[in-house]
Design a protein around this motif. Structure first.
Motif, PDB file in Angstrom:
ATOM      1  N   LEU A  66       0.912  -1.344  -0.023  1.00  0.00           N
ATOM      2  CA  LEU A  66      -0.174  -0.120   0.042  1.00  0.00           C
ATOM      3  C   LEU A  66       0.973   1.088   0.021  1.00  0.00           C
ATOM      4  O   LEU A  66       1.457   1.548   0.861  1.00  0.00           O
ATOM      5  CB  LEU A  66      -0.979  -0.232   1.205  1.00  0.00           C
ATOM      6  N   GLY A  67       0.959   1.782  -1.255  1.00  0.00           N
ATOM      7  CA  GLY A  67       1.996   3.012  -1.355  1.00  0.00           C
ATOM      8  C   GLY A  67       1.507   4.137  -0.380  1.00  0.00           C
ATOM      9  O   GLY A  67       0.216   4.495  -0.185  1.00  0.00           O
ATOM     10  N   GLY A  68       2.750   4.947  -0.188  1.00  0.00           N
ATOM     11  CA  GLY A  68       1.850   6.144   0.708  1.00  0.00           C
ATOM     12  C   GLY A  68       1.333   7.403  -0.129  1.00  0.00           C
ATOM     13  O   GLY A  68       0.557   8.149   0.305  1.00  0.00           O
ATOM     14  N   ASP A  69       1.177   6.773  -1.652  1.00  0.00           N
ATOM     15  CA  ASP A  69       0.549   7.862  -2.487  1.00  0.00           C
ATOM     16  C   ASP A  69      -0.986   7.238  -2.475  1.00  0.00           C
ATOM     17  O   ASP A  69      -1.757   7.596  -3.249  1.00  0.00           O
ATOM     18  CB  ASP A  69       1.078   7.599  -3.897  1.00  0.00           C
ATOM     19  N   LEU A 118       6.852   5.442  -2.090  1.00  0.00           N
ATOM     20  CA  LEU A 118       7.531   4.874  -0.901  1.00  0.00           C
ATOM     21  C   LEU A 118       7.331   5.586   0.548  1.00  0.00           C
ATOM     22  O   LEU A 118       7.320   4.870   1.307  1.00  0.00           O
ATOM     23  CB  LEU A 118       9.144   4.915  -1.303  1.00  0.00           C
ATOM     24  N   PRO A 119       7.493   6.842   0.724  1.00  0.00           N
ATOM     25  CA  PRO A 119       7.359   7.251   1.996  1.00  0.00           C
ATOM     26  C   PRO A 119       5.904   6.976   2.535  1.00  0.00           C
ATOM     27  O   PRO A 119       5.020   7.357   1.924  1.00  0.00           O
ATOM     28  CB  PRO A 119       7.310   8.732   1.694  1.00  0.00           C
ATOM     29  N   GLY A 120       6.037   6.235   3.771  1.00  0.00           N
ATOM     30  CA  GLY A 120       4.675   5.957   4.328  1.00  0.00           C
ATOM     31  C   GLY A 120       4.076   4.913   3.883  1.00  0.00           C
ATOM     32  O   GLY A 120       3.091   4.376   3.962  1.00  0.00           O
ATOM     33  N   ALA A 121       5.041   3.876   3.035  1.00  0.00           N
ATOM     34  CA  ALA A 121       4.447   2.950   2.475  1.00  0.00           C
ATOM     35  C   ALA A 121       4.195   1.536   3.421  1.00  0.00           C
ATOM     36  O   ALA A 121       4.906   1.457   4.449  1.00  0.00           O
ATOM     37  CB  ALA A 121       5.534   2.375   1.213  1.00  0.00           C
ATOM     38  N   HIS A 122       3.157   0.750   3.367  1.00  0.00           N
ATOM     39  CA  HIS A 122       3.107  -0.484   4.215  1.00  0.00           C
ATOM     40  C   HIS A 122       2.968  -1.554   3.392  1.00  0.00           C
ATOM     41  O   HIS A 122       2.387  -1.700   2.156  1.00  0.00           O
ATOM     42  CB  HIS A 122       1.352  -0.317   4.774  1.00  0.00           C
ATOM     43  N   LEU A 123       3.442  -2.723   3.827  1.00  0.00           N
ATOM     44  CA  LEU A 123       3.738  -3.997   3.135  1.00  0.00           C
ATOM     45  C   LEU A 123       2.462  -4.806   3.938  1.00  0.00           C
ATOM     46  O   LEU A 123       2.552  -5.099   5.103  1.00  0.00           O
ATOM     47  CB  LEU A 123       5.090  -4.724   3.353  1.00  0.00           C
ATOM     48  N   ARG A 124       1.721  -5.496   2.935  1.00  0.00           N
ATOM     49  CA  ARG A 124       0.764  -6.435   3.665  1.00  0.00           C
ATOM     50  C   ARG A 124       1.185  -7.764   3.118  1.00  0.00           C
ATOM     51  O   ARG A 124       1.388  -8.043   2.005  1.00  0.00           O
ATOM     52  CB  ARG A 124      -0.580  -6.277   3.157  1.00  0.00           C
ATOM     53  N   ILE A 125       1.194  -8.730   4.152  1.00  0.00           N
ATOM     54  CA  ILE A 125       1.404 -10.173   3.801  1.00  0.00           C
ATOM     55  C   ILE A 125       0.334 -11.081   4.324  1.00  0.00           C
ATOM     56  O   ILE A 125      -0.114 -11.073   5.580  1.00  0.00           O
ATOM     57  CB  ILE A 125       3.054 -10.556   4.501  1.00  0.00           C
ATOM     58  N   GLY A 126       0.055 -11.979   3.402  1.00  0.00           N
ATOM     59  CA  GLY A 126      -1.362 -12.918   4.090  1.00  0.00           C
ATOM     60  C   GLY A 126      -0.801 -14.240   3.358  1.00  0.00           C
ATOM     61  O   GLY A 126       0.025 -14.727   2.819  1.00  0.00           O
ATOM     62  N   ALA A 136     -11.402 -12.505   6.066  1.00  0.00           N
ATOM     63  CA  ALA A 136     -11.731 -13.115   7.114  1.00  0.00           C
ATOM     64  C   ALA A 136     -10.478 -13.970   7.738  1.00  0.00           C
ATOM     65  O   ALA A 136     -10.625 -14.789   8.572  1.00  0.00           O
ATOM     66  CB  ALA A 136     -12.737 -13.948   7.125  1.00  0.00           C
ATOM     67  N   ASP A 137      -9.160 -13.637   7.361  1.00  0.00           N
ATOM     68  CA  ASP A 137      -7.888 -14.280   7.973  1.00  0.00           C
ATOM     69  C   ASP A 137      -7.008 -13.236   8.297  1.00  0.00           C
ATOM     70  O   ASP A 137      -7.295 -12.030   7.944  1.00  0.00           O
ATOM     71  CB  ASP A 137      -7.457 -15.154   7.006  1.00  0.00           C
ATOM     72  N   ASP A 138      -6.008 -13.594   9.234  1.00  0.00           N
ATOM     73  CA  ASP A 138      -4.956 -12.688   9.550  1.00  0.00           C
ATOM     74  C   ASP A 138      -4.289 -12.190   8.213  1.00  0.00           C
ATOM     75  O   ASP A 138      -4.075 -12.837   7.548  1.00  0.00           O
ATOM     76  CB  ASP A 138      -3.952 -13.248  10.674  1.00  0.00           C
ATOM     77  N   LEU A 139      -3.922 -10.744   8.439  1.00  0.00           N
ATOM     78  CA  LEU A 139      -3.123 -10.165   7.263  1.00  0.00           C
ATOM     79  C   LEU A 139      -2.274  -9.165   8.233  1.00  0.00           C
ATOM     80  O   LEU A 139      -2.635  -8.365   8.948  1.00  0.00           O
ATOM     81  CB  LEU A 139      -3.952  -9.348   6.625  1.00  0.00           C
ATOM     82  N   ALA A 140      -0.751  -9.507   7.892  1.00  0.00           N
ATOM     83  CA  ALA A 140       0.163  -8.526   8.490  1.00  0.00           C
ATOM     84  C   ALA A 140       0.285  -7.396   7.946  1.00  0.00           C
ATOM     85  O   ALA A 140       0.243  -7.250   6.354  1.00  0.00           O
ATOM     86  CB  ALA A 140       1.617  -9.220   8.490  1.00  0.00           C
ATOM     87  N   ASP A 141       0.497  -6.162   8.510  1.00  0.00           N
ATOM     88  CA  ASP A 141       0.341  -4.775   8.082  1.00  0.00           C
ATOM     89  C   ASP A 141       1.791  -4.347   8.433  1.00  0.00           C
ATOM     90  O   ASP A 141       1.762  -3.707   9.506  1.00  0.00           O
ATOM     91  CB  ASP A 141      -0.804  -3.850   8.134  1.00  0.00           C
ATOM     92  N   ILE A 142       2.892  -4.128   7.678  1.00  0.00           N
ATOM     93  CA  ILE A 142       4.121  -3.778   8.157  1.00  0.00           C
ATOM     94  C   ILE A 142       4.482  -2.606   7.478  1.00  0.00           C
ATOM     95  O   ILE A 142       4.419  -1.947   6.526  1.00  0.00           O
ATOM     96  CB  ILE A 142       5.181  -4.608   7.314  1.00  0.00           C
ATOM     97  N   ASP A 143       4.474  -1.606   8.816  1.00  0.00           N
ATOM     98  CA  ASP A 143       4.683  -0.005   8.397  1.00  0.00           C
ATOM     99  C   ASP A 143       6.497   0.135   8.132  1.00  0.00           C
ATOM    100  O   ASP A 143       7.349  -0.216   8.951  1.00  0.00           O
ATOM    101  CB  ASP A 143       4.761   0.832   9.487  1.00  0.00           C
ATOM    102  N   LEU A 144       7.035   0.200   6.578  1.00  0.00           N
ATOM    103  CA  LEU A 144       8.099   0.063   6.290  1.00  0.00           C
ATOM    104  C   LEU A 144       8.983   1.245   6.721  1.00  0.00           C
ATOM    105  O   LEU A 144      10.251   1.152   6.655  1.00  0.00           O
ATOM    106  CB  LEU A 144       8.227  -0.053   5.079  1.00  0.00           C
ATOM    107  N   GLY A 145       8.397   2.115   7.339  1.00  0.00           N
ATOM    108  CA  GLY A 145       9.282   3.374   7.909  1.00  0.00           C
ATOM    109  C   GLY A 145      10.190   4.075   6.949  1.00  0.00           C
ATOM    110  O   GLY A 145      11.205   4.403   7.306  1.00  0.00           O
ATOM    111  N   ILE A 146       9.757   4.160   5.697  1.00  0.00           N
ATOM    112  CA  ILE A 146      10.449   4.752   4.632  1.00  0.00           C
ATOM    113  C   ILE A 146      10.502   6.288   4.600  1.00  0.00           C
ATOM    114  O   ILE A 146       9.275   6.877   4.589  1.00  0.00           O
ATOM    115  CB  ILE A 146      10.251   4.098   3.108  1.00  0.00           C
ATOM    116  N   THR A 147      11.341   6.946   4.442  1.00  0.00           N
ATOM    117  CA  THR A 147      11.355   8.492   4.510  1.00  0.00           C
ATOM    118  C   THR A 147      11.547   8.877   2.913  1.00  0.00           C
ATOM    119  O   THR A 147      11.879   8.206   2.084  1.00  0.00           O
ATOM    120  CB  THR A 147      12.528   9.271   5.187  1.00  0.00           C
TER     121      THR A 147
END
Lengths: 244, 213, 217
Positions: B118-121, B159-167, B175-186
């Motif tokens: 999920l891009g920062g845009d 890139l800035p503020g992008a989140h990576l989702r893994i399932g 209806a299942d767990d989904l990891a949302d990782i804040d990549l902390g890219i500036t």
């Protein structure tokens, strides 16, 4: 409320087809109600009610654009180097070239050649789309001896691969926000002479569900542009697609 | 009063008694019920909420517990050129972002196959099992850490503020767990990577930890 | 105009709503439960039956008799009739060729003896081990650098007949192999985390039925 009905038609007989459609007791009540509209409406023969109803329905579609003028009769003309919006992409077709060698791409027979449509591809939606959606967006026709069979859903022959010019990789997924320089590659039988012209068909797709398939995806490619382009031999590696 | 004509229809007296007011009231009630029903169905995103995935937020370096695995993302890096193992160098007009992941399956062997950025845009960048944006972790044995890398091609503004989702399931994350990782890219990271053309390696999946540089 | 006069009905006793509807109220919870069960059929077919649910349990040291009819993928069924004995589960003394164990893992060797009709198709089997928490560790034929037998439950040299692939059968070459013996032993290596204590060996062809062999000791 028994009103003496002096009408001869009041008796229940087999009315002729062109006679009034409504049954006699309904017409009698309409007469008794004193409404001119009701009496006139129920006095109409069936055929007139059918035609009248159809006209009313057609007129009602005017509210939803039914009477809007149809602006085009078929696909528009494809202009070279002009970007065209064919959802989900924006395509700019530059040229059509042919070549016998492309590093990184493998012909099914040594004598065959590649016919490539060089184009700029942009994904104008907010989500990446996979390469198979791009395959339906541009097809080739009016070229003899293409190895690939024409697809059933899309007019013309779809590319056997779509290569990014910079590195020769297959363009998938097509991410939004990026401008790709790519070539749609079509394999042509070597025994046929190289083409001098080809017709490029560009399709627009619809985002939605299918009749039998409830998943939401890009569907129903519809040819919106068509252009006859000259085909020449690829001049140098800068023109042709290549692996690095 | 005239004698009732035997051939004329006899209209039951009770039918006329239903007043116009009652008919209009009934029609209004039906229309009101339809309108209320439409409002109820469309005002609340019930369908989306019922089938939405359970998002588990986390940041780089922090392990997130999912129903099917424990996931940790390493420091992302990027460049305009990547060097995947399966193919020759790839170059992009944007930026290739690579994120190393450590996956420890739990319960039974798990094939983690869904990844998305999920891009920062605000746009969604698709990742498939192969191609220019890819993620192929394979089936991980429970308790044995699996190391895999996600590689996504994005424009620099995403890139800035992008989140990576893994399932787990590639086609269906409902209806299942989904990891949302804040990549902390500036923005500085994004600018540096967009200007860089040193090939970044995308190592293949492995059960051996990657060598620390 | 006169309306026909209807004599008023005789005074009837007022019966409460609860009494009038008592049987309906009694059957209401039953009907609700039945409706839930009927509409929840997909919970069974799409979730419950997609995992190992119906064990044929074999106590440690015993021989299990496993019978199942599995779908063959072509619209028919194949019978699975096999007797399985767990000879032992131990640390693997010799690793398969080229296997490299990652740090923090160990290799366990599962020895089984099976008997079945040499003409029966047993090719779709999957082997795994479980620990006391129920976590399952699968046998993977091509992993960690090694190439073990693709089908864990039949001998590598004489696997016996394979399942028909319909029209593809005539295109596939027929390998000339000896028939499978009536009784044979296999030895397969499964990689598990170091601290894992293997308590069960599981073997299945098609979920939800499976064979559960308890590990002695």
């Amino acid at each position: 409320m028994g009103v003496a009905v002096a009408h001869a038609v009041g008796a229940p007989t087999l009315a002729p087809v062109s006679g009034p459609a409504a049954p006699p007791d309904l017409r009698a009540r309409a007469r008794a109600s004193g409404s001119l509209v009701a009496r006139r409406a129920l006095d109409q023969p069936l055929r007139r009610i059918g035609i009248g109803g159809a006209l009313v329905l057609l007129a009602a579609t005017a509210a939803f654009g039914g009477l809007r003028e149809q602006t085009q009769d078929g696909p528009e003309v494809l202009v070279v180097d002009a970007p065209v919006d064919v959802a989900p992409f924006e395509l700019t077709v530059h040229r059509v070239v042919w070549t016998t060698e492309l590093p990184g791409q493998y012909l099914s027979d040594d004598g065959n050649r590649w016919v490539g449509v060089v184009a700029t591809v942009r994904n104008t939606t907010d989500a990446g789309v996979l390469g198979h959606t791009l395959r339906d967006a541009l097809t080739l026709t009016d070229v003899d001896g293409l190895v690939q069979e024409p697809r059933t859903l899309v007019p013309g022959v779809a590319a056997s691969s779509i290569a990014v010019l910079a590195d020769g990789s297959s363009l998938s997924p097509v991410q939004p926000g990026l401008t790709y320089e790519a070539a749609f590659l079509f394999e042509q039988d070597g025994s046929v002479a190289p083409p001098t012209s080809a017709t490029v068909l560009v399709q627009r797709q619809r985002w939605g569900t299918g009749i039998l398939d409830p998943t939401v995806s890009w569907r129903e490619p519809t040819t919106t542009l068509r252009g006859e382009l000259d085909v020449r031999e690829a001049r140098s590696d800068a023109d042709a697609e290549g692996g690095s | 009063m005239s004698v009732p004509d035997p051939t004329a229809p006899v209209v039951p007296a009770t039918r006329v008694r239903r007043s116009r007011g009652q008919t209009v009231g009934a029609a209004a009630a039906v229309l009101a019920a339809l309108a209320v029903g439409h409002v109820v169905v469309s005002a609340f995103p019930v369908d989306d909420r019922v089938s939405a995935p359970f998002v588990r937020p986390t940041v780089v370096g922090e392990t997130v517990e999912l129903r099917y695995a424990r996931l940790t993302a390493g420091e992302p890096t990027g460049s305009t050129v990547v060097s995947p193992v399966a193919s020759s160098l790839l170059s992009t007009p944007g930026v290739f972002l690579t994120v190393p992941l450590t996956i420890v399956a739990s319960g039974q062997p798990r094939l983690i196959s869904f990844a998305e950025l999920l891009g920062g845009d605000g746009r969604t960048y698709t990742v498939f099992t192969s191609g220019r944006s890819s993620f192929l972790a394979g089936t991980a044995q429970p308790g044995v850490p699996r190391y895999a890398t996600v590689s996504v091609e994005v424009p620099p503004e995403a890139l800035p503020g992008a989140h990576l989702r893994i399932g787990l399931n590639q086609e269906d994350q409902r209806a299942d767990d989904l990891a949302d990782i804040d990549l902390g890219i500036t923005q500085a990271d994004a600018d540096a990577w967009a200007a860089d053309d040193t090939p970044v390696p995308v190592p293949p999946r492995s059960d051996e930890p990657p060598e620390q540089p | 105009m006169s309306t026909p006069s209807v004599p008023p009905a005789p005074e009837a006793p007022v019966v409460g709503w609860w009494r009038r509807n008592r049987w309906a109220l009694v059957t209401l919870p039953v009907a609700l439960a039945l409706a839930l069960v009927a509409s929840g059929d997909r919970v069974r077919t799409l979730w419950w039956e997609q995992d190992l649910r119906r064990p044929t349990t074999v106590a440690a040291g015993g021989t299990g008799d496993f019978h199942q009819r599995v779908y063959d993928g072509l619209g028919g069924t194949l019978p699975i009739d096999v007797q399985v004995h767990l000879d032992g589960v131990d640390d693997a003394t010799t690793l398969p060729d080229q296997m490299e164990l990652p740090d923090g893992t160990r290799a366990v060797q599962v020895d089984l003896t099976l008997s079945a009709n040499p003409d029966s198709v047993l090719s779709g089997c999957v082997l795994a081990v479980r620990d006391a928490t129920g976590t399952r560790y699968d046998y993977v034929s091509n992993a960690w650098g090694a190439f073990q037998a693709v089908i864990p439950c039949v001998p590598e040299d004489t696997p016996g007949p394979r399942a028909s692939l319909g029209d593809l059968d005539e295109k596939l070459s027929d390998p000339e192999t000896a028939p499978r013996p009536a009784t044979w032993s296999v030895s397969r290596v499964v990689v598990v985390p170091e601290e894992t204590e293997v308590t069960e060996v599981v073997l299945w062809w098609q979920k939800p039925q499976y064979l559960l062999l308890e590990v002695p000791g």
